[in-house]
Design a protein around this motif. Structure first.
Motif, PDB file in Angstrom:
ATOM      1  N   LYS A   1      13.425  -4.609 -14.890  1.00 43.23           N
ATOM      2  CA  LYS A   1      14.813  -4.590 -15.358  1.00 43.23           C
ATOM      3  C   LYS A   1      15.361  -6.023 -15.480  1.00 43.23           C
ATOM      4  CE  LYS A   1      18.676  -1.559 -15.118  1.00 43.23           C
ATOM      5  NZ  LYS A   1      19.796  -2.296 -14.583  1.00 43.23           N
TER       6      LYS A   1
ATOM      7  N   ASP B   1       3.184  -7.479   0.925  1.00 43.96           N
ATOM      8  CA  ASP B   1       3.317  -6.730   2.185  1.00 43.96           C
ATOM      9  C   ASP B   1       2.361  -7.408   3.169  1.00 43.96           C
ATOM     10  OD1 ASP B   1       3.847  -4.831   4.086  1.00 43.96           O
ATOM     11  OD2 ASP B   1       2.454  -3.353   3.245  1.00 43.96           O
TER      12      ASP B   1
ATOM     13  N   ASP C   1       0.821  -1.216   0.000  1.00 37.68           N
ATOM     14  CA  ASP C   1       0.000   0.000   0.000  1.00 37.68           C
ATOM     15  C   ASP C   1       0.847   1.254   0.000  1.00 37.68           C
ATOM     16  OD1 ASP C   1       0.952  -0.319   2.541  1.00 37.68           O
ATOM     17  OD2 ASP C   1      -0.892   0.377   3.517  1.00 37.68           O
ATOM     18  N   GLU C   2       2.149   1.089  -0.077  1.00 39.05           N
ATOM     19  CA  GLU C   2       3.045   2.248  -0.110  1.00 39.05           C
ATOM     20  C   GLU C   2       3.494   2.464  -1.571  1.00 39.05           C
ATOM     21  OE1 GLU C   2       3.865   4.116   2.580  1.00 39.05           O
ATOM     22  OE2 GLU C   2       5.211   5.386   1.410  1.00 39.05           O
TER      23      GLU C   2
ATOM     24  N   PHE D   1      10.265  -1.113 -11.024  1.00 38.63           N
ATOM     25  CA  PHE D   1      11.449  -0.775 -11.812  1.00 38.63           C
ATOM     26  C   PHE D   1      12.449  -1.922 -11.821  1.00 38.63           C
ATOM     27  CE2 PHE D   1      15.803   0.748 -11.979  1.00 38.63           C
ATOM     28  CZ  PHE D   1      15.811   1.563 -13.106  1.00 38.63           C
ATOM     29  N   LEU D   2      12.722  -2.452 -10.574  1.00 41.71           N
ATOM     30  CA  LEU D   2      13.749  -3.485 -10.453  1.00 41.71           C
ATOM     31  C   LEU D   2      13.351  -4.773 -11.170  1.00 41.71           C
ATOM     32  CD1 LEU D   2      14.568  -2.908  -6.679  1.00 41.71           C
ATOM     33  CD2 LEU D   2      16.170  -2.568  -8.597  1.00 41.71           C
TER      34      LEU D   2
ATOM     35  N   LEU E   1       6.627   1.479  -6.845  1.00 39.34           N
ATOM     36  CA  LEU E   1       7.375   2.126  -7.934  1.00 39.34           C
ATOM     37  C   LEU E   1       8.789   1.552  -8.055  1.00 39.34           C
ATOM     38  CD1 LEU E   1       7.088   4.403 -10.024  1.00 39.34           C
ATOM     39  CD2 LEU E   1       8.028   5.983  -8.312  1.00 39.34           C
ATOM     40  N   SER E   2       9.469   1.431  -6.874  1.00 38.65           N
ATOM     41  CA  SER E   2      10.859   0.970  -6.944  1.00 38.65           C
ATOM     42  C   SER E   2      10.951  -0.507  -7.326  1.00 38.65           C
ATOM     43  CB  SER E   2      11.565   1.228  -5.607  1.00 38.65           C
ATOM     44  OG  SER E   2      10.832   0.590  -4.567  1.00 38.65           O
TER      45      SER E   2
ATOM     46  N   THR F   1      18.202  -3.899  -2.194  1.00 38.85           N
ATOM     47  CA  THR F   1      17.557  -4.234  -3.462  1.00 38.85           C
ATOM     48  C   THR F   1      18.209  -5.455  -4.106  1.00 38.85           C
ATOM     49  OG1 THR F   1      18.965  -2.569  -4.472  1.00 38.85           O
ATOM     50  CG2 THR F   1      16.663  -1.953  -4.035  1.00 38.85           C
TER      51      THR F   1
ATOM     52  N   ASN G   1       5.584   4.248  -3.108  1.00 39.59           N
ATOM     53  CA  ASN G   1       7.016   4.305  -3.417  1.00 39.59           C
ATOM     54  C   ASN G   1       7.644   2.930  -3.518  1.00 39.59           C
ATOM     55  OD1 ASN G   1       7.047   7.077  -3.576  1.00 39.59           O
ATOM     56  ND2 ASN G   1       7.416   7.310  -1.367  1.00 39.59           N
ATOM     57  N   ILE G   2       7.149   2.007  -2.704  1.00 40.86           N
ATOM     58  CA  ILE G   2       7.663   0.639  -2.749  1.00 40.86           C
ATOM     59  C   ILE G   2       7.297   0.002  -4.099  1.00 40.86           C
ATOM     60  CG2 ILE G   2       7.571  -1.656  -1.677  1.00 40.86           C
ATOM     61  CD1 ILE G   2       8.697   0.126   0.333  1.00 40.86           C
TER      62      ILE G   2
END
Lengths: 912, 123
Positions: B26, B55, B12-13, B22-23, B18-19, B111, B15-16
């Motif tokens: 990739k 989570d 529910d965060e 991305f990872l 999003l990051s 990460t 930013n988590i």
């Protein structure tokens, strides 16, 4: 018209009731409930002081003496405080020594002397029997008054015995006293039934007197004021408002002193106050309850007396019975009957207690010593002893009542109620030096007490009793008028030429002067025997020794168990003897199986015997049974001192243990408080670290992404870095809020209160969130009711609260927020309303707790530090205001902020 | 190499999400995003997932319930579960494994370490 049978029926009915109460109380005691164990019952029994003399005589006395009569009640009232000390001491002595009569008390103090006890007993017979006759007289006269009043008809001729009320009374009394006064052989045991009956009688006489008083005051006249103002207009009554001029104050003072002594030393008072006392703590209440009773029963004396004089003007009535005459005149039959019963109660209560007390003295100090004098070790005598004792008490009761009846027949018709009562008072006052000296002065001795008592009683007899017989067949009037053989200084009412006092005070003065002088003089100039010394030590120092008297032996010698057991069994029977001995042995760790008896046990046996036959006879019985050695005073003192030290050590130990226990409890509670705080701190720490983890997680993730990926687009890199910056800000905000909250919780946070323009402040706060509003396209509606504008508050803190509430509202609302400003008389109110999803009922209180989600960690709250509302709430509390979430029927949340205009009532000069 | 591996990220965060998105991308995963428990359940039912990164504390359905659901149904036998949670106490981790999780990573996380764990689960 009422048939006189009704009167007879009511009198009999009253007796039945009295017996039933006494019997019921004894039954109740068997079930473990004691009526006598109450300070109220105790105080009521003390009111046995108020006899028929109070009930009828006080009113009669007003006719000649005005307010003179009050001295008899003021004396005991003034004595209330000193008697608390004196009675407490006497009660302790009597409990420790198993003393059961006032004669035994004196005899026991002065070396357990037989002749002293017998002397006091004989003197008291002379002193008290006239007083009992006086009660018979009162009943008989009040009965005749009722039956001859014309209100009652039809006394049957053949039943003329009912005219002889005094005789019937005496018989009834004897039955009661025999039944309830001689039930048990131990006289130091309580007479539960008698106590209950006497307390009841005290209640009845008070009610009857007050009822009559109220009738005279408000039924016949128009209140107190009316009676007194009418009486004041009659010259013969006017002078009664003050004391008689000649010798008035001196007489008054001496009568007060005399009654002060009588209230303790009258045998019936001693019986109810000391012997029947179940708990010395009752004295704490009786010290004011008993004077209160005296006050209540005296309130209406003057109104009735004056009222009676105004109505009858002394024609055709005996002023002693005005309280009966008035209701009869006004045809109040029921009230007259109640008054009659009240007087009846006053008289019977007195006679019952007095007779029981005197009959115990009769048997213990006259009959038993005579039997012992014949042959102390007579085995045949021993077998029947307990029966002989009980029988002799019964004989005593009959003897006393017969004597009282005969005295009434012969003499008391000549005298008013009060004069006979006061003569009795003077006789018992003679006991004062021996008793008061006995409990406060160790040097006071037997010879002093004996000579003092004999002199005092002789003077009393000569100056009061003999003159009272003058004019009868026994003694001529000349004896009083000119003195025996014309010797002027032997005139009984003016001994040695002393003039100006009433005969009572005159007699009191000479008898007490000689009594006290002889007591002190002979005590100083003669020696005490060893037993006297020992008893003096115990009596005077009873407060020090009382708790240890049971477990110490004030006895020395050789005794054998079988002798002791059979001695007690003569009186108690073998079953109760074994019970008593076993109980005592168990309490004091004594082995009963040894042939030689423990000295403590011998001393205990003597105390038990004292409770049955008096201390002097008990002494003789024990010394005849065992071989004794003299216990010197220093030996006794050593024994007592040792037990005292032991007791002190014990007390010290108990105190220490209690202290330790207390300290332990305190430690425990402090510990649990600390634990609780520790847990709260733990919870808080867990929550704070948890709250820190979220932003740190983001920061770390994006930092590593940027670090590992050189090939990021410039746009992407910028976005990630801005996230890192925002999350860093979130952390610092959290940290500062945590520190903030800690300041509020520890009380370190102080407000800076100033006079502020309230509307301006609200405007400013809304400007601060303007940016946010515009970003989300939310409309802010302001609804300020114009009134108060300047208020006192801490501007920065209140602004912090407003911004917090507005930001919350912006977060949740759909499209608009309403800000309402309102005023009450003392407070300003600000409503912050949004139209978002609202807050569930069950969370209404919870949202103001710090990190409220901490209790249910799998459910997450909306974004925010979780501390904003907690801090806001604390700021409001510091302002003596409040912040609550109010019920809202529509969708959305409504927060209400309420603050007084001037919290803490600060003045300008305190603002800083 | 991971081109066919399908990963769910539920948190529910934002930013988590999003990051992690991305990872994962990739590394060549197919990435599915859920902002709460119910979104996560829908994705699990529709997509045949290889790994679910969950989570624990989410507003509607928490991570434990989702994990249990996956482990109780034969249909999702191939789906490994990795808890990614700020709950870092020994007892919390034990509880995670007791629910059936295959891996447990505490926040804040490295990460590289996290990606290695996800890759291991895909073997």
């Amino acid at each position: 018209m009422i048939n006189s049978w009704v009167l007879i029926g009511i009198s009999l009915g009253y007796w039945v009731l009295l017996f039933a109460i006494a019997w019921g109380a004894e039954r109740l005691k068997l079930t473990g409930k004691s009526l006598s164990n109450s300070p109220y019952v105790y105080s009521l029994t003390l009111a046995v002081y108020c006899t028929a003399w109070t009930f009828y005589g006080s009113i009669g006395k007003v006719k000649d003496g005005g307010i003179d009569f009050l001295a008899v009640y003021i004396g005991p009232t003034l004595m209330a405080v000193p008697s608390w000390f004196i009675l407490k001491k006497i009660i302790r002595i009597c409990k420790a020594q198993q003393i059961s009569t006032i004669a035994d008390f004196i005899s026991s103090r002065y070396g357990k002397n037989l002749s002293l006890a017998a002397l006091v007993t004989v003197f008291l017979f002379f002193g008290i029997i006239p007083y009992i006759s006086l009660q018979l007289k009162a009943i008989s006269e009040s009965f005749n008054l009722l039956t001859q009043s014309g209100q009652f008809i039809g006394i049957p001729k053949g039943l003329s015995i009912f005219g002889n009320t005094a005789l019937i009374m005496a018989i009834g009394m004897a039955v009661f006293a025999v039944l309830f006064g001689t039930r048990r052989i131990e006289t130091s045991e309580k007479h539960e039934g008698m106590v209950a009956a006497v307390a009841f009688e005290s209640l009845i006489k008070l009610i009857a007197f007050i009822a009559a008083g109220l009738f005279v005051c408000y039924g016949v006249f128009d209140g107190f004021g009316d009676i007194f103002s009418k009486a004041n207009q009659v010259p013969s009554l006017q002078k009664l408002f003050t004391l008689p001029e000649e010798g008035g104050y001196a007489n008054w003072f001496w009568t007060c002193a005399l009654s002060g002594m009588a209230v303790i030393f009258l045998p019936r008072q001693f019986q109810v106050a000391v012997i029947e006392n179940t708990n010395e703590k009752h004295l704490n209440k009786s010290i004011w309850l008993f004077p209160l009773y005296l006050l209540l029963i005296n309130i209406f004396v003057l109104p009735i007396a004056f009222g009676g004089q105004l109505i009858f003007n002394n024609v055709g009535v005996d002023s002693d019975y005005l309280i009966l005459d008035i209701p009869l005149l006004f045809n109040q039959k029921a009230l007259a009957l109640l008054v009659f019963i009240g007087g009846y109660a006053a008289a019977t209560g007195m006679i019952i207690v007095e007779t029981i007390a005197l009959s115990t003295m009769f048997s213990n100090h006259l009959v038993i010593p005579m039997l012992l004098a014949m042959d102390p070790s007579n085995a045949k005598l021993h077998d029947n002893l307990s029966r002989i004792i009980i029988q002799s008490r019964r004989v005593g009761i009959i003897f006393i009542l017969t004597a009282a009846y005969l005295y009434y027949k012969a003499i008391s018709g000549h005298y008013s109620l009060v004069s006979i009562g006061l003569i009795s008072f003077v006789s018992v006052a003679q006991l004062m030096p021996a008793i008061i000296g006995g409990i406060f002065w160790k040097k006071g001795n037997k010879l002093g007490a004996l000579v003092g008592l004999i002199l005092g009683f002789s003077i009393w007899f000569y100056t009061l009793v003999i003159p009272s017989l003058a004019g009868t067949a026994f003694i001529s009037d000349h004896f009083v008028l000119t003195g025996p053989y014309q010797v002027w200084w032997l005139k009984p009412y003016a001994l040695f030429g002393l003039h100006g006092f009433s005969p009572i005070v005159h007699s009191l003065f000479w008898s007490m002067l000689l009594n006290v002088s002889a007591y002190v003089g002979f005590s100083v100039f003669s020696d005490q025997t060893v037993t006297e010394q020992n008893q003096a030590e115990i009596f005077v120092e009873v407060n020090r020794y009382a708790p240890l008297l049971e477990s110490t032996s004030s006895w020395k010698g050789t005794a054998y168990m079988p002798d002791i057991t059979s001695l007690l069994a003569n009186f108690l029977g073998s079953v109760r003897t074994n019970q008593a001995l076993n109980a005592f042995a168990q309490r004091n760790n004594i082995n009963l199986n040894e042939n030689k008896a423990d000295p403590k046990l011998v001393a205990y046996a003597e105390r038990v015997l004292s409770g049955i036959i008096g201390s002097a006879s008990a002494r003789i019985m024990v010394s005849a049974t065992v071989k004794e050695e003299e216990l010197k005073i220093d030996e006794l003192l050593n024994i007592l001192k040792e037990s005292q030290q032991l007791m002190r050590l014990n007390k010290e130990l108990t105190r220490k243990t209690e202290e330790l226990e207390r300290a332990r409890n305190e430690l425990e509670s402090v510990n649990s408080r600390l634990k609780e705080q520790d847990e709260l701190k733990d919870d808080f720490l867990t929550t704070v670290t948890h709250e820190l983890r979220t932003p740190i997680t983001s920061i770390r993730a994006f930092s590593e992404i940027i670090f590992d990926n050189d090939d990021l687009e410039a746009e992407e890199r910028k976005q990630y870095i801005s996230i890192i910056i925002k999350e860093t800000e979130r952390i610092s905000r959290l940290i500062s809020q945590v520190l903030d909250l800690e300041k509020y919780d520890s009380g370190k946070q102080k407000l800076v209160i100033q006079e502020v323009n309230l509307q301006g402040l609200v405007e400013q706060s809304s400007i601060a969130v303007d940016q946010l509003l515009r970003e989300k396209g939310i409309i802010l509606i302001k609804d300020f009711s114009p009134s108060v504008t300047a208020v006192f508050l801490d501007e920065d803190k209140i602004q912090q609260v407003l911004i917090n509430l507005l930001s919350n509202a912006i977060k949740f609302t759909t499209d608009e927020i309403v800000l309402k400003l309102r005023y009450t008389e003392t407070h300003w109110r600000l409503y912050v309303e949004d139209n978002g999803p609202g807050i569930p009922q069950e969370l209404k209180e919870l949202i103001f707790e710090k990190f409220y989600q901490a209790k249910n960690q799998t459910i997450r709250k909306p974004k925010g530090s979780g501390l904003g509302l907690a801090i806001s709430k604390r700021i409001m509390e510091l302002h003596q205001g409040n912040l609550v979430l109010i019920d809202n029927p529509a969708k959305g949340a409504v927060f209400l902020l309420e603050v007084p205009f001037n919290p803490l009532n600060l003045q300008y000069n305190e603002q800083s | 190499m991971n081109s066919h591996k399908r990963v769910l990220i539920a948190d529910d965060e934002p930013n988590i999400l999003l990051s992690l998105e991305f990872l994962m991308r990739k590394k060549g995963f197919d990435v599915f995003i859920a902002r709460n428990g119910s979104e996560a359940m829908e994705i699990i039912k529709k997509q045949k997932l290889d790994v679910a990164v969950l989570d624990i504390m989410m507003p509607d359905i928490d991570g434990y319930q989702i994990c249990k659901y996956i482990k109780e149904h034969e249909a999702y036998a191939n789906c490994k579960v990795l808890f990614l949670s700020a709950k870092s106490k020994e007892a919390d981790i034990e509880k995670g494994f007791a629910t059936g999780a295959d891996a447990y990573v505490t926040k804040p996380f490295s990460t590289r370490d996290l990606m290695q764990r996800v890759l291991d689960l895909c073997q």
